[in-house]
Design a protein around this motif. Structure first.
Motif, PDB file in Angstrom:
ATOM      1  N   GLU A  22       0.871  -1.163   0.000  1.00  0.00           N
ATOM      2  CA  GLU A  22       0.000   0.000   0.000  1.00  0.00           C
ATOM      3  C   GLU A  22       0.914   1.220   0.000  1.00  0.00           C
ATOM      4  O   GLU A  22       1.828   1.302   0.804  1.00  0.00           O
ATOM      5  CB  GLU A  22      -0.888   0.016   1.251  1.00  0.00           C
ATOM      6  N   LEU A  23       0.664   2.153  -0.892  1.00  0.00           N
ATOM      7  CA  LEU A  23       1.542   3.302  -1.050  1.00  0.00           C
ATOM      8  C   LEU A  23       0.842   4.590  -0.651  1.00  0.00           C
ATOM      9  O   LEU A  23      -0.380   4.740  -0.837  1.00  0.00           O
ATOM     10  CB  LEU A  23       2.005   3.420  -2.506  1.00  0.00           C
ATOM     11  N   LEU A  73      -0.484   3.701  -8.890  1.00  0.00           N
ATOM     12  CA  LEU A  73       0.402   2.588  -8.567  1.00  0.00           C
ATOM     13  C   LEU A  73       0.632   1.754  -9.815  1.00  0.00           C
ATOM     14  O   LEU A  73      -0.328   1.255 -10.416  1.00  0.00           O
ATOM     15  CB  LEU A  73      -0.214   1.730  -7.462  1.00  0.00           C
ATOM     16  N   ASN A  74       1.883   1.604 -10.213  1.00  0.00           N
ATOM     17  CA  ASN A  74       2.247   0.784 -11.360  1.00  0.00           C
ATOM     18  C   ASN A  74       3.057  -0.396 -10.849  1.00  0.00           C
ATOM     19  O   ASN A  74       4.248  -0.286 -10.571  1.00  0.00           O
ATOM     20  CB  ASN A  74       3.071   1.612 -12.357  1.00  0.00           C
ATOM     21  N   LYS A  75       2.388  -1.530 -10.701  1.00  0.00           N
ATOM     22  CA  LYS A  75       3.054  -2.692 -10.108  1.00  0.00           C
ATOM     23  C   LYS A  75       4.129  -3.250 -11.034  1.00  0.00           C
ATOM     24  O   LYS A  75       5.133  -3.785 -10.575  1.00  0.00           O
ATOM     25  CB  LYS A  75       2.028  -3.764  -9.759  1.00  0.00           C
ATOM     26  N   GLY A  76       3.930  -3.100 -12.334  1.00  0.00           N
ATOM     27  CA  GLY A  76       4.926  -3.604 -13.275  1.00  0.00           C
ATOM     28  C   GLY A  76       6.243  -2.867 -13.157  1.00  0.00           C
ATOM     29  O   GLY A  76       7.322  -3.462 -13.225  1.00  0.00           O
ATOM     30  N   LEU A  88       4.048  10.830  -8.154  1.00  0.00           N
ATOM     31  CA  LEU A  88       3.067  11.864  -7.818  1.00  0.00           C
ATOM     32  C   LEU A  88       3.056  12.922  -8.912  1.00  0.00           C
ATOM     33  O   LEU A  88       4.116  13.425  -9.288  1.00  0.00           O
ATOM     34  CB  LEU A  88       3.432  12.499  -6.471  1.00  0.00           C
ATOM     35  N   LYS A  89       1.871  13.255  -9.394  1.00  0.00           N
ATOM     36  CA  LYS A  89       1.780  14.165 -10.526  1.00  0.00           C
ATOM     37  C   LYS A  89       0.765  15.271 -10.274  1.00  0.00           C
ATOM     38  O   LYS A  89      -0.225  15.076  -9.568  1.00  0.00           O
ATOM     39  CB  LYS A  89       1.358  13.388 -11.781  1.00  0.00           C
TER      40      LYS A  89
END
Lengths: 110, 116
Positions: free
Chosen positions: A32-33, A63-66, A72-73
């Motif tokens: 969890e981020l 969240l990009n698990k790959g 943060l944008k």
């Protein structure tokens, strides 16, 4: 062991320009981020968490698990966005401490 | 309502002395955390208290560090025989349940410790 990396210590952008604060993590499970922010002379506070898929103060993070990333944008930076930003990971195992990155100082130039 | 409070805000001590740092969590929060922020470093977890359970001390860097939480509320972090490398900002946080990703940690203002 989990690890959070924020490759930029300092990021300077002009007001109105897009902002991207990078965060990469290392964790074998399903993390969890979070993004925390600390404005000048204020305490550390939660900005957003990935599970909520929310936009706070115009900021979003996916969240990009790959790529094991949680950048943060914000499309248009404002002067009041100048602050320290910390990416954090909760592993979900054992106790509930957060693992933090070293932080990125965002400076928005008027 | 009042947030997490910490005292003192600043502490300067001499190498070898003992120090005590205090944290008052938000009323009703069962979970309490201590973190350390050294210059140029991120926040480093130290210890976690949850209700009446045994604390998770896995982040304490040495046996000179200890913490207690009395009555499930106020916590004291004690550093014995301080060393210069102990100089840092010590942050306390509390959360309602200590239950992971849905449970927000609220941070105090920190205590800046300087060991001369």
């Amino acid at each position: 062991a989990q690890r959070v990396t924020q490759p930029e210590k300092l990021l300077s952008v002009f007001k109105g320009a897009p902002v991207e604060l990078k965060c990469n993590y290392s964790y074998s499970g399903s993390p969890e981020l979070f993004w925390y922010v600390q404005y000048s002379r204020q305490r550390l506070q939660l900005l957003l968490r990935h599970i909520s898929r929310e936009s706070i103060k115009g900021f979003t993070a996916d969240l990009n698990k790959g790529e094991t990333s949680f950048h943060l944008k914000k499309p248009f930076a404002q002067e009041e966005d100048s602050a320290m930003y910390y990416c954090a990971l909760y592993s979900g195992a054992g106790s509930y401490q957060l693992t933090f990155g070293k932080g990125t100082k965002l400076s928005v130039i008027p | 309502g009042a947030g997490v409070s910490q005292s003192p805000s600043n502490k300067v001590t001499e190498k070898g002395k003992d120090v005590e740092l205090r944290c008052d969590p938000i009323s009703g929060h069962t979970a309490l955390y201590w973190y350390r922020q050294s210059l140029g470093q991120g926040l480093e977890f130290l210890i976690y208290f949850q209700g009446n359970s045994a604390p998770d001390k896995s982040g304490l860097p040495s046996d000179r560090f200890s913490a207690e939480r009395t009555g499930g509320s106020v916590s004291t972090l004690t550093i014995q025989r301080t060393q210069q490398e102990d100089s840092a900002v010590y942050l306390c946080a509390s959360s309602l349940m200590g239950g992971g990703h849905t449970d927000t940690q609220y941070f105090g203002p920190g205590t800046r410790l300087t060991v001369l």
